[in-house]
Design a protein around this motif. Structure first.
Motif, short mmCIF file in Angstrom:
data_model
loop_
_atom_site.label_atom_id
_atom_site.label_comp_id
_atom_site.label_asym_id
_atom_site.label_seq_id
_atom_site.Cartn_x
_atom_site.Cartn_y
_atom_site.Cartn_z
N CYS A 155 41.32 43.92 54.75
CA CYS A 155 40.00 44.11 55.37
C CYS A 155 39.80 43.12 56.52
O CYS A 155 39.06 43.38 57.45
CB CYS A 155 38.87 43.99 54.35
SG CYS A 155 38.36 42.29 53.98
N GLY A 156 40.45 41.94 56.39
CA GLY A 156 40.43 40.96 57.47
C GLY A 156 39.36 39.90 57.39
O GLY A 156 39.40 38.92 58.14
N CYS B 152 38.54 37.45 55.44
CA CYS B 152 38.90 36.06 55.11
C CYS B 152 39.90 35.47 56.09
O CYS B 152 40.22 34.28 56.01
CB CYS B 152 39.51 36.00 53.71
SG CYS B 152 41.17 36.76 53.63
N CYS C 102 41.02 35.52 48.94
CA CYS C 102 41.18 36.82 49.60
C CYS C 102 40.92 37.90 48.55
O CYS C 102 41.70 38.08 47.64
CB CYS C 102 42.58 36.97 50.18
SG CYS C 102 42.87 38.62 50.87
N CYS D 100 41.16 40.93 48.91
CA CYS D 100 42.14 42.02 49.04
C CYS D 100 43.50 41.63 48.47
O CYS D 100 44.40 42.48 48.44
CB CYS D 100 42.30 42.43 50.50
SG CYS D 100 40.77 42.96 51.29
FE1 FES Z 1 40.18 41.28 52.80
FE2 FES Z 1 41.26 38.82 52.65
S1 FES Z 1 41.99 40.55 53.83
S2 FES Z 1 39.34 39.46 51.88
#
Ligand code: FES
Length: 154
Positions: free
Chosen positions: A97-98, A100, A132, A134
């Motif tokens: 998702c990016g 963090c 993270c 994700c």
């Molecule tokens: Fe989604 Fe780390 S890439 S929270």
């Protein structure tokens, strides 16, 4: 107060108890740094102050030295000249998702500044405060090792 933000002299007039995170995002429009938990437990707000990785959500403006050097993801490298850590993140397609990831990169860059040949255990210890949701941890470790290798070769 005066700050050097990503190499540029900036002046801000804020209350002493305003977190550096809000100084950067709301006062200076530097939005690469993210608000995660607000209690220094997740690392999304990691920036460098005078070369040290800090949690900007819990660092008050009043605790900064006048003229402190603050570096965010925007100042680590440029699209034309990426920092070696940013290059490794792309090479390993780390982000999901990016959210963090700017904090992860700033934490990794601070680690590699001190130690350009970290072991897996040292990487895990240095990155353990950067969460993270994700679960990109295996790619983060691979990218840190890749960046370390490039730094050693340079
Ligand atoms: Fe989604 Fe780390 S890439 S929270």
């Amino acid at each position: 107060m005066k700050l050097i933000v990503n190499g540029q002299a900036r002046e801000v007039d804020v209350e002493d108890d305003m977190p550096l995170l809000w100084v950067l995002r709301d006062e200076l429009g530097v939005t690469g740094v993210k608000y995660g938990c607000g209690i220094a437990q997740c690392g999304a707000c990691t920036v460098h102050v005078d070369g040290q990785a800090v949690r900007s959500c819990q660092m008050s403006a009043g605790s900064l030295e006048d003229g402190a050097e603050v570096t965010t993801i925007e100042g680590l490298g440029t699209p034309e000249a990426l920092n070696v850590v940013q290059e490794a993140w792309i090479e390993h397609q780390v982000a999901q998702c990016g959210y963090c990831q700017s904090g992860q990169i700033m934490q990794a860059a601070a680690l590699l500044e001190m130690n350009d040949a970290p072991t897996d255990a040292e990487i895990d210890a240095a990155m353990s405060g950067n969460l993270c949701r994700c679960g990109t941890y295996p790619r983060i470790r691979a990218a840190v090792k890749s960046a370390a290798t490039k730094l050693q070769e340079a």
